[in-house]
Design an enzyme around this catalytic site. Structure first.
Site, PDB file in Angstrom:
ATOM      1  N   VAL A   1       0.838  -1.204   0.000  1.00  0.00           N
ATOM      2  CA  VAL A   1       0.000   0.000   0.000  1.00  0.00           C
ATOM      3  C   VAL A   1       0.870   1.249   0.000  1.00  0.00           C
ATOM      4  CG1 VAL A   1      -1.727   1.334   1.273  1.00  0.00           C
ATOM      5  CG2 VAL A   1      -1.928  -1.157   1.139  1.00  0.00           C
ATOM      6  N   ASP A   2       1.889   1.263   0.837  1.00  0.00           N
ATOM      7  CA  ASP A   2       2.805   2.408   0.873  1.00  0.00           C
ATOM      8  C   ASP A   2       3.434   2.653  -0.489  1.00  0.00           C
ATOM      9  OD1 ASP A   2       2.535   3.223   3.506  1.00  0.00           O
ATOM     10  OD2 ASP A   2       4.160   1.974   4.242  1.00  0.00           O
TER      11      ASP A   2
END
Length: 385
Positions: free
Chosen positions: A171-172
């Site tokens: 996600v990052d």
């Protein structure tokens, strides 16, 4: 002989971000040729300087994976004089990237509105955990939390095992690349309008986007998709198979390939079976088909199968260990792993940029910096100090 400039040559980025999402955004811009100035706390620096395995005095493998092609300066933003320096630097920059908690930059006089007053055409990118105008705007964003909240863990792993996080901070990293795309779009728009933009990227929003067709399947059926482990949820056969001497990936993408695959396995009757004639039928009847295919694959060696699959035009490849993959001829030929000089360690590995432009890889111009290594250089160059 003309030397071609990098795509973002002449663009300068002032990067206040830490950890992964923001630094991934600024690293992508640096890879493409921007001058990225990373602002860090004088004592601790980026949090990731304390994650992973130590490389020299101030770097780690974790830090190095997100911070190539940047220069590091140190400012203590709790001190007014250092905040003044930051504002002076903004006058010489095109882009600001930050991922402070909600309201953090405003308290320091470094919000978009503050910096827009100094440099009206600044492109300002804020990376947050959740939407800035929502009920959870003040919640900090952490990749593993959002993998759970966005439903990503629910689609990863095997059906008979608990939900599973992705191996990397997916996600990052995806948020960082989405942010870099938005920055590029804002820079392009600035050429036409002369105006800057405030870009806001939320980890949760990007986490939901990653669910892709799984998310749409869930909405269409009104229930969670079944987790399929290393198999594809809607294409069969498509996944990891164990040959006699190790695992390989076989990706049968259409009905013609399926017929050729059955022939390779010596089971042509499976191609004519009414239960398996189309992919939708194979997907519906996977429990009857996949175990038979796996049994046949286990009778053969990987190398034998890979030759036959390649000849039949069926995508396939070995499942390699990470070290094996990085040391492979494929990775080495592509120049994806570089060895950079290091003042303490002597040398260190740094992954290269994935971008290729005009036939050349946009490689590592600057290795990941030691904490504050460029403070004097940057302040002298931009502020004459």
């Amino acid at each position: 002989m003309e030397t071609r400039k990098l795509p973002l040559d002449g663009i300068r980025v002032l990067d206040f971000s830490r950890v992964i999402a923001g630094p991934t955004c600024s690293m992508a811009l640096g890879d493409l040729g921007a001058d990225v100035i990373k602002v860090e706390h004088p004592d601790r620096g980026d949090d990731t300087r304390d994650y992973g395995l130590r490389v020299g005095k101030t770097e780690t493998t974790y830090f190095n994976s997100m911070n190539r092609n940047k220069r590091s300066i140190t400012l203590d933003l709790q001190r007014e004089e250092d905040r003044d320096t930051a504002r002076e630097l903004v006058r010489h920059c095109d882009v600001v990237v930050q991922n402070f908690k909600a309201g953090g930059m405003a308290k320091m006089g470094l919000s978009y509105e503050d910096l827009k007053a100094i440099k009206p055409d600044i492109v300002y990118c804020s990376v947050t955990g959740y939407a800035s105008d929502g009920a959870e705007a003040t919640r900090p964003g952490y990749d593993i939390v959002i993998q759970g909240e966005a439903g990503l863990m629910a689609i990863n792993g095997d059906a008979h095992l608990p939900p599973l996080k992705f191996g990397t901070a997916i996600v990052d990293m995806v948020t960082g690349f989405y942010a870099a795309q938005a920055v590029l779009a804002a820079l392009f728009d600035r050429q036409r309008t002369g105006k800057g933009r405030h870009i806001e990227m939320a980890l949760f929003d990007c986490g939901v986007m990653i669910t892709a067709f799984y998310g749409l399947d869930a909405l269409l059926t009104g229930k969670d998709p079944v987790r399929c482990g290393n198999n594809h949820p809607s294409i069969v056969p498509y996944g990891v198979f164990d040959a006699a001497d190790g695992p390989l990936v076989i990706a049968v993408g259409n009905n013609a390939q399926y017929g050729r695959f059955c022939a390779i396995l010596g089971r042509p009757e499976l191609a004519d079976d009414e239960r398996f004639r189309t992919n939708i039928l194979r997907s519906a009847n996977r429990q009857a088909l996949v175990p038979v295919l796996m049994e046949e694959v286990r009778k053969r060696s990987r190398d034998q199968l890979l030759v036959q699959l390649a000849e039949a035009g069926i995508p396939s490849g070995k499942v390699l260990g990470l070290l094996e993959a990085l040391n492979s001829g494929r990775a080495q030929e592509a120049g994806l792993v570089t060895i950079q000089p290091h003042p303490d360690a002597g040398r260190t590995h740094v992954l290269s940029s994935p971008y290729r432009v005009d036939g050349e890889r946009l490689g590592v111009r600057l290795p990941p910096p030691q904490l504050g290594a460029h403070s004097r250089e940057v302040l002298a160059e931009l502020l004459g100090r």
